[in-house]
Design a protein around this motif. Structure first.
Motif, mmCIF file in Angstrom:
data_model
loop_
_atom_site.group_PDB
_atom_site.id
_atom_site.type_symbol
_atom_site.label_atom_id
_atom_site.label_comp_id
_atom_site.label_asym_id
_atom_site.label_seq_id
_atom_site.Cartn_x
_atom_site.Cartn_y
_atom_site.Cartn_z
ATOM 1 N N ALA A 144 -5.735 23.651 10.347
ATOM 2 C CA ALA A 144 -6.956 23.166 11.002
ATOM 3 C C ALA A 144 -7.776 24.331 11.551
ATOM 4 O O ALA A 144 -8.994 24.398 11.347
ATOM 5 C CB ALA A 144 -6.598 22.185 12.119
ATOM 6 N N GLY A 147 -9.080 26.548 8.657
ATOM 7 C CA GLY A 147 -10.106 25.831 7.904
ATOM 8 C C GLY A 147 -11.453 25.834 8.600
ATOM 9 O O GLY A 147 -12.496 25.959 7.952
ATOM 10 N N CYS A 151 -14.785 27.453 6.847
ATOM 11 C CA CYS A 151 -15.998 26.656 6.610
ATOM 12 C C CYS A 151 -17.260 27.365 7.091
ATOM 13 O O CYS A 151 -18.318 27.218 6.485
ATOM 14 C CB CYS A 151 -15.881 25.293 7.288
ATOM 15 S SG CYS A 151 -14.733 24.184 6.443
ATOM 16 N N ALA A 166 -18.298 17.636 9.735
ATOM 17 C CA ALA A 166 -17.365 17.527 8.611
ATOM 18 C C ALA A 166 -16.117 18.378 8.852
ATOM 19 O O ALA A 166 -14.993 17.933 8.581
ATOM 20 C CB ALA A 166 -18.060 17.941 7.308
ATOM 21 N N ALA A 167 -16.313 19.576 9.363
ATOM 22 C CA ALA A 167 -15.172 20.464 9.618
ATOM 23 C C ALA A 167 -14.282 19.908 10.727
ATOM 24 O O ALA A 167 -13.048 19.962 10.634
ATOM 25 C CB ALA A 167 -15.670 21.860 9.981
ATOM 26 N N ASP A 169 -13.999 16.727 11.577
ATOM 27 C CA ASP A 169 -13.314 15.555 11.025
ATOM 28 C C ASP A 169 -12.105 15.990 10.194
ATOM 29 O O ASP A 169 -11.010 15.427 10.321
ATOM 30 C CB ASP A 169 -14.255 14.713 10.161
ATOM 31 C CG ASP A 169 -15.268 13.916 10.975
ATOM 32 O OD1 ASP A 169 -15.104 13.803 12.217
ATOM 33 O OD2 ASP A 169 -16.241 13.413 10.367
ATOM 34 N N ALA A 170 -12.308 16.994 9.348
ATOM 35 C CA ALA A 170 -11.214 17.470 8.496
ATOM 36 C C ALA A 170 -10.092 18.082 9.335
ATOM 37 O O ALA A 170 -8.904 17.840 9.071
ATOM 38 C CB ALA A 170 -11.738 18.488 7.479
ATOM 39 N N ASP A 173 -8.266 15.249 10.958
ATOM 40 C CA ASP A 173 -7.429 14.573 9.963
ATOM 41 C C ASP A 173 -6.165 15.387 9.696
ATOM 42 O O ASP A 173 -5.065 14.834 9.612
ATOM 43 C CB ASP A 173 -8.184 14.359 8.654
ATOM 44 C CG ASP A 173 -9.305 13.330 8.763
ATOM 45 O OD1 ASP A 173 -9.380 12.598 9.780
ATOM 46 O OD2 ASP A 173 -10.117 13.274 7.809
ATOM 47 N N THR A 174 -6.322 16.694 9.575
ATOM 48 C CA THR A 174 -5.190 17.576 9.322
ATOM 49 C C THR A 174 -4.178 17.486 10.463
ATOM 50 O O THR A 174 -2.967 17.487 10.235
ATOM 51 C CB THR A 174 -5.673 19.036 9.162
ATOM 52 O OG1 THR A 174 -6.584 19.085 8.050
ATOM 53 C CG2 THR A 174 -4.511 19.992 8.906
#
Length: 180
Positions: A144, A147, A151, A166-167, A169-170, A173-174
């Motif tokens: 996370a 990432g 990004c 978006a980052a 959220d990702a 999620d991770t």
């Protein structure tokens, strides 16, 4: 024509140095080349920066200061999305410096930034998953955090607000965080 103020000249030197180092690498750019790009003499550059290391440190220090301030109160119990959002914002504002470092990793050693980055990651991991995470938690936290940083560099044409959401959220999620 009035002479530029000292702070304006230093800012122009930093801008030229950042552009040239990102393009060629820190050891392939001479201080004379930076001075010529700015339209000053090499001795005038030395008036503002005592050495190549001093100049490079001045490029990286705002990133260090901002991330340190962002993480000052981070710890277990911090809101993960808020913490990651603040971290994203800090590194996004300095993505040109991060891109320079990615282009020439020797900058890390020159200003001992690797130690600082390792410390930031450890503080973020502890704040996100606690001081004794499982291997799975540690792996997700590292993914996370890394990432988010990636990004900011690999998607330069995406509008900041859109990329941030978006980052985050990702990253959430991770980490297995619920979206609210």
């Amino acid at each position: 024509m009035p002479r530029p103020k000292t702070s304006e000249t230093a800012a122009r030197i930093r801008t030229a140095a950042l552009e040239l180092i990102a393009l060629k690498g820190v050891h392939q750019v001479s201080l004379r080349e930076i001075a010529e790009r700015v339209g000053i003499t090499k001795p005038a550059l030395y008036y503002h920066f005592a050495s190549r290391e001093d100049l490079v440190r001045s490029l990286v220090q705002p990133l260090i200061d901002e991330v340190e301030a962002t993480l000052a109160d981070a710890g277990p119990g911090s809101d993960p999305r808020e913490l990651l959002g603040s971290y994203f914002d800090a590194i996004y504002r300095h993505r040109d410096v991060t891109a320079m470092i990615m282009g020439d990793p020797s900058v890390l050693a020159m200003v001992d930034l690797a130690t600082a980055v390792a410390g930031w990651r450890q503080r973020l991991v502890t704040a996100l998953v606690g001081p004794a995470p499982s291997l799975a938690q540690l792996t997700r936290a590292q993914m996370a955090i890394g990432g988010l940083g990636d990004c900011t560099i690999v998607m330069p044409d995406v509008p900041a607000r859109e990329l941030r959401e978006a980052a985050l959220d990702a990253a959430g999620d991770t980490l297995g965080l619920s979206r609210s």
